[in-house]
Design a protein around this motif. Structure first.
Motif, PDB file in Angstrom:
ATOM      1  N   ASN A 229       0.938  -1.389   0.004  1.00 52.86           N
ATOM      2  CA  ASN A 229      -0.060   0.057  -0.028  1.00 52.86           C
ATOM      3  C   ASN A 229       0.906   1.327   0.101  1.00 52.86           C
ATOM      4  N   HIS A 230       1.815   1.330  -0.861  1.00 52.29           N
ATOM      5  CA  HIS A 230       2.704   2.445  -0.960  1.00 52.29           C
ATOM      6  C   HIS A 230       2.210   3.524  -1.694  1.00 52.29           C
ATOM      7  N   LYS A 231       2.045   4.724  -1.549  1.00 52.53           N
ATOM      8  CA  LYS A 231       1.300   5.693  -2.119  1.00 52.53           C
ATOM      9  C   LYS A 231       2.136   7.040  -2.741  1.00 52.53           C
ATOM     10  N   ARG A 232       3.292   6.993  -2.283  1.00 52.80           N
ATOM     11  CA  ARG A 232       4.345   8.417  -2.727  1.00 52.80           C
ATOM     12  C   ARG A 232       4.154   8.513  -4.212  1.00 52.80           C
ATOM     13  N   LYS A 233       4.219   9.529  -4.794  1.00 58.24           N
ATOM     14  CA  LYS A 233       4.349  10.102  -6.264  1.00 58.24           C
ATOM     15  C   LYS A 233       5.859   9.675  -6.301  1.00 58.24           C
ATOM     16  N   LEU A 234       6.182   9.175  -7.648  1.00 60.72           N
ATOM     17  CA  LEU A 234       7.312   9.284  -8.085  1.00 60.72           C
ATOM     18  C   LEU A 234       8.207  10.329  -7.920  1.00 60.72           C
ATOM     19  N   PRO A 235       9.425  10.386  -7.255  1.00 63.67           N
ATOM     20  CA  PRO A 235      10.054  11.682  -6.880  1.00 63.67           C
ATOM     21  C   PRO A 235      10.706  12.017  -8.284  1.00 63.67           C
ATOM     22  N   ASP A 236      10.748  13.482  -8.278  1.00 61.62           N
ATOM     23  CA  ASP A 236      11.244  14.366  -9.517  1.00 61.62           C
ATOM     24  C   ASP A 236      12.912  13.703  -9.682  1.00 61.62           C
ATOM     25  N   LEU A 237      13.403  13.272  -8.611  1.00 64.11           N
ATOM     26  CA  LEU A 237      14.881  12.945  -8.838  1.00 64.11           C
ATOM     27  C   LEU A 237      15.027  11.833  -9.973  1.00 64.11           C
ATOM     28  N   TYR A 238      13.819  11.022 -10.053  1.00 61.93           N
ATOM     29  CA  TYR A 238      14.021   9.943 -11.164  1.00 61.93           C
ATOM     30  C   TYR A 238      14.030  10.347 -12.500  1.00 61.93           C
ATOM     31  N   TRP A 239      13.649  11.510 -12.572  1.00 61.60           N
ATOM     32  CA  TRP A 239      13.740  12.178 -13.972  1.00 61.60           C
ATOM     33  C   TRP A 239      14.648  13.195 -14.000  1.00 61.60           C
ATOM     34  N   GLY A 240      15.688  13.254 -13.307  1.00 63.19           N
ATOM     35  CA  GLY A 240      16.896  13.846 -13.452  1.00 63.19           C
ATOM     36  C   GLY A 240      16.689  15.246 -12.540  1.00 63.19           C
ATOM     37  N   GLY A 241      15.950  15.242 -11.599  1.00 61.84           N
ATOM     38  CA  GLY A 241      15.630  16.492 -10.671  1.00 61.84           C
ATOM     39  C   GLY A 241      16.830  16.352  -9.626  1.00 61.84           C
ATOM     40  N   ALA A 242      16.947  17.473  -9.240  1.00 60.58           N
ATOM     41  CA  ALA A 242      18.161  17.810  -8.363  1.00 60.58           C
ATOM     42  C   ALA A 242      18.082  16.743  -7.128  1.00 60.58           C
ATOM     43  N   THR A 243      19.375  16.051  -6.723  1.00 55.71           N
ATOM     44  CA  THR A 243      19.598  15.352  -5.609  1.00 55.71           C
ATOM     45  C   THR A 243      20.882  15.245  -5.137  1.00 55.71           C
ATOM     46  N   LYS A 244      21.166  15.357  -3.645  1.00 58.90           N
ATOM     47  CA  LYS A 244      22.493  15.289  -3.241  1.00 58.90           C
ATOM     48  C   LYS A 244      22.897  13.819  -3.078  1.00 58.90           C
ATOM     49  N   MET A 245      22.034  12.920  -3.240  1.00 59.41           N
ATOM     50  CA  MET A 245      22.283  11.511  -2.931  1.00 59.41           C
ATOM     51  C   MET A 245      23.204  11.173  -4.467  1.00 59.41           C
ATOM     52  N   ASN A 246      24.582  10.751  -4.260  1.00 58.99           N
ATOM     53  CA  ASN A 246      25.318  10.483  -5.459  1.00 58.99           C
ATOM     54  C   ASN A 246      24.985   9.311  -6.179  1.00 58.99           C
ATOM     55  N   CYS A 247      24.828   8.258  -5.460  1.00 59.60           N
ATOM     56  CA  CYS A 247      24.252   7.069  -6.134  1.00 59.60           C
ATOM     57  C   CYS A 247      22.955   7.017  -6.984  1.00 59.60           C
ATOM     58  N   LEU A 248      22.171   7.759  -6.359  1.00 59.25           N
ATOM     59  CA  LEU A 248      20.852   8.052  -7.535  1.00 59.25           C
ATOM     60  C   LEU A 248      21.066   8.995  -8.515  1.00 59.25           C
ATOM     61  N   ALA A 249      21.904   9.882  -8.154  1.00 55.95           N
ATOM     62  CA  ALA A 249      22.248  10.932  -9.351  1.00 55.95           C
ATOM     63  C   ALA A 249      22.900  10.214 -10.423  1.00 55.95           C
ATOM     64  N   LYS A 250      23.833   9.635 -10.117  1.00 50.98           N
ATOM     65  CA  LYS A 250      24.537   8.748 -11.059  1.00 50.98           C
ATOM     66  C   LYS A 250      23.861   7.627 -11.816  1.00 50.98           C
ATOM     67  N   SER A 251      23.092   7.109 -11.140  1.00 49.89           N
ATOM     68  CA  SER A 251      22.212   5.906 -11.937  1.00 49.89           C
ATOM     69  C   SER A 251      21.175   6.580 -12.635  1.00 49.89           C
ATOM     70  N   VAL A 252      20.457   7.689 -12.255  1.00 51.76           N
ATOM     71  CA  VAL A 252      19.645   8.243 -13.194  1.00 51.76           C
ATOM     72  C   VAL A 252      20.340   8.983 -14.328  1.00 51.76           C
ATOM     73  N   GLU A 253      21.356   9.726 -14.244  1.00 52.97           N
ATOM     74  CA  GLU A 253      22.212  10.392 -15.184  1.00 52.97           C
ATOM     75  C   GLU A 253      22.812   9.188 -16.226  1.00 52.97           C
ATOM     76  N   GLN A 254      23.095   7.897 -15.769  1.00 52.39           N
ATOM     77  CA  GLN A 254      23.373   6.960 -16.704  1.00 52.39           C
ATOM     78  C   GLN A 254      22.279   6.442 -17.626  1.00 52.39           C
ATOM     79  N   THR A 255      21.040   6.545 -16.860  1.00 47.91           N
ATOM     80  CA  THR A 255      19.911   5.800 -17.553  1.00 47.91           C
ATOM     81  C   THR A 255      19.252   7.016 -18.466  1.00 47.91           C
ATOM     82  N   ARG A 256      19.528   8.299 -18.212  1.00 48.76           N
ATOM     83  CA  ARG A 256      19.085   9.007 -19.370  1.00 48.76           C
ATOM     84  C   ARG A 256      20.029   9.103 -20.504  1.00 48.76           C
ATOM     85  N   GLU A 257      21.120   8.892 -20.303  1.00 43.52           N
ATOM     86  CA  GLU A 257      22.182   9.122 -21.419  1.00 43.52           C
ATOM     87  C   GLU A 257      22.244   7.806 -22.086  1.00 43.52           C
TER      88      GLU A 257
END
Length: 508
Positions: free
Chosen positions: A329-357
């Motif tokens: 029953n999880h309900k949180r909207k997908l955070p903007d960081l998954y679409w390249g939004g700013a985040t200070k979490m490097n692991c997520l930033a690098k994984s999403v950057e790689q995914t985008r490119e």
């Protein structure tokens, strides 16, 4: 009068796919089409669209060279009806053919569309897979737990891969314990084989940029193989140069190396340019010739005839509602960081950057970084499922939904996974060098610089205690939590709530 139409979809680019095997080259007409309904039912990564359109155009050419009559509709054709069923009806009316041969699609959505079409459509089971639907159903019947390991052993026996008579080669079925080394300091593999776009591919790239340029991801640089011949070269390149070290480092991640020793052939396999048995046989041959160790070869083969076949079996066994399940029953909207939004979490930033490119990330980046974070943050699994389907070049619902809904998010209630795949920042730190480049401190459990994975890990366990406390694989986690000082537990939960507020504001 044409005898029949033969539908070939964009992930069925195999010369002996079931519908083509059942057809008559002298009488039947192949129908292929680039349609908006398939290109936009989710906002696919531009690289995936470009890869499939280019590969489809070249496959159609190869069929014509082989003597088939092929009717091919390009996306910008003014007569394009915009859907697979629409194109079948249009071609049927043009030719007077009322019967269609089709290999079964890999998504319930498209299966239903074909079943509801006002045409006589024969859906033939896709025999490019090792296990038939009937075989998987028979294996699953009566089992309390549908664990992949035992299914995988049956697939080894069926194919004879890495078998010494009735016993597994090396006297063990699974060498996974040897395949968990942390990231190496140096990687000797130059990465996947890259192909320069030819005139056909460049025309497709221009089309996709014009029509899908606003989708998440960049269409260039583009280096995917788009023919079977190129895909075979990519496979040979991996087997010769990367397979020997693939096993040991398959779970590792590096801040400045996107591919390590991975094959990057799943887009070719899932679209049909390569077949599972030929891939596994090439790996097995490397082992038999002494060119790759058994732990690497077994781990690679297990991903294909074990995991890949297993998740397909689950998808069709569980039915059309499977991708929408949400047991926690999880309900949180997908955070903007998954679409390249700013985040200070490097692991997520690098994984999403790689995914985008690249339209690519390997299985641990998907499971233990983007997936793990989504789970401990309470993101709605359907939103994550659609994100994975949109952003990866190898994503099709039959393979993506069980991996996300089942394995990653535990949204199926434990059909696939015996426990949720959650971890604190310690796992990511052990398997990567991401944490060395991060704003947060992975060793810090509370406070301003505490790694959000640390806080949200305990928050997840606390809020789902009633469900997981009795899970034998999670008991130690709860005992560790209970041993903490009460004030510290309260601090962790309060700071986790603050982290979630920051996440929702795009400030984490």
């Amino acid at each position: 009068m044409v005898s029949r139409l033969v539908l070939v979809l964009g992930d069925q680019l195999t010369p002996n796919v079931a519908a083509l095997k059942a057809a008559d080259k002298e009488k039947d007409t192949v129908v292929m089409a680039e349609v908006m309904a398939e290109a936009s039912y989710v906002r696919h990564h531009p690289k995936k669209i470009a890869y499939l359109f280019a590969a489809m155009r070249k496959f159609a050419h190869a069929l014509r060279e082989d003597g088939w009559n092929v009717l091919y509709t390009e996306l910008d054709d003014t007569k394009n009806t915009g859907s697979i069923v629409g194109e079948l009806i249009r071609r049927s009316d043009e030719l007077g053919a009322r019967e269609v041969l089709s290999t079964e699609p890999g998504e319930w959505r498209l299966i239903k569309a074909l079943q509801d079409a006002p045409l006589k459509i024969s859906l033939l089971e896709d025999d490019r897979f090792i296990a038939t639907h009937a075989e998987f159903e028979a294996w699953a019947e009566g089992r309390k737990q549908l664990r992949m390991e035992y299914f995988y052993r049956d697939m080894r026996r069926k194919t004879g891969l890495l078998m010494a008579g009735d016993k597994p080669a090396g006297d063990k079925w699974n060498f996974d314990h040897e395949n968990r080394k942390p990231a190496p300091e140096d990687v000797s593999f130059s990465g996947p084989l890259r192909f320069e776009p030819d005139a056909i591919t460049q025309e497709v790239l221009d089309l996709v940029e014009a029509r899908f340029g606003s989708n998440f991801g960049s269409v260039t640089p583009f280096w995917f193989a788009t023919t079977r011949e190129e895909a075979l070269q990519a496979l040979e390149h991996f087997i010769a140069q990367a397979l020997p070290k693939f096993g040991a480092y398959q779970d590792a991640m590096l801040n400045d190396n996107r591919f390590l020793y991975h094959a990057i052939i799943s887009p070719y396999l899932n679209a049909g340019l390569l077949t599972p048995l030929e891939i596994c046989q090439a790996a097995e041959k490397a082992y038999e010739n002494g060119d790759a160790p058994i732990n690497a070869v077994e781990g690679f083969i297990r991903q294909i005839i074990g995991w890949r076949e297993y998740v397909r079996g689950i998808y069709f066994l569980e039915g059309p509602d499977y991708p929408q399940r949400n047991t926690l029953n999880h309900k949180r909207k997908l955070p903007d960081l998954y679409w390249g939004g700013a985040t200070k979490m490097n692991c997520l930033a690098k994984s999403v950057e790689q995914t985008r490119e690249e339209a690519y990330a390997h299985h641990i980046q998907r499971l233990m970084v983007t997936g793990n974070f989504g789970l401990i943050a309470g993101v709605h699994p359907t939103e994550l499922h659609e994100w994975y389907l949109e952003v990866y070049a190898d994503a099709y619902e039959w393979v993506e939904a069980p991996n996300t809904v089942g394995m990653s998010q535990f949204a199926d209630g434990g059909i696939i996974a015996s426990k949720p795949y959650v971890s604190s920042g310690a796992y990511i730190n052990r398997m990567s060098d991401y944490c060395k480049h991060c704003h947060y401190k992975v060793a810090q459990k509370t406070g301003e610089k505490a790694c959000p994975f640390n806080l949200l890990y305990w928050h997840f366990l606390d809020r789902h205690r009633d469900r997981f406390e009795g899970n034998p694989r999670m008991g130690n986690m709860y005992r560790t939590w209970d041993r903490m000082d009460k004030d510290r537990r309260e601090t962790v939960l309060q700071e986790a709530e603050l982290a979630l507020e920051k996440l929702d504001k795009g400030d984490l």
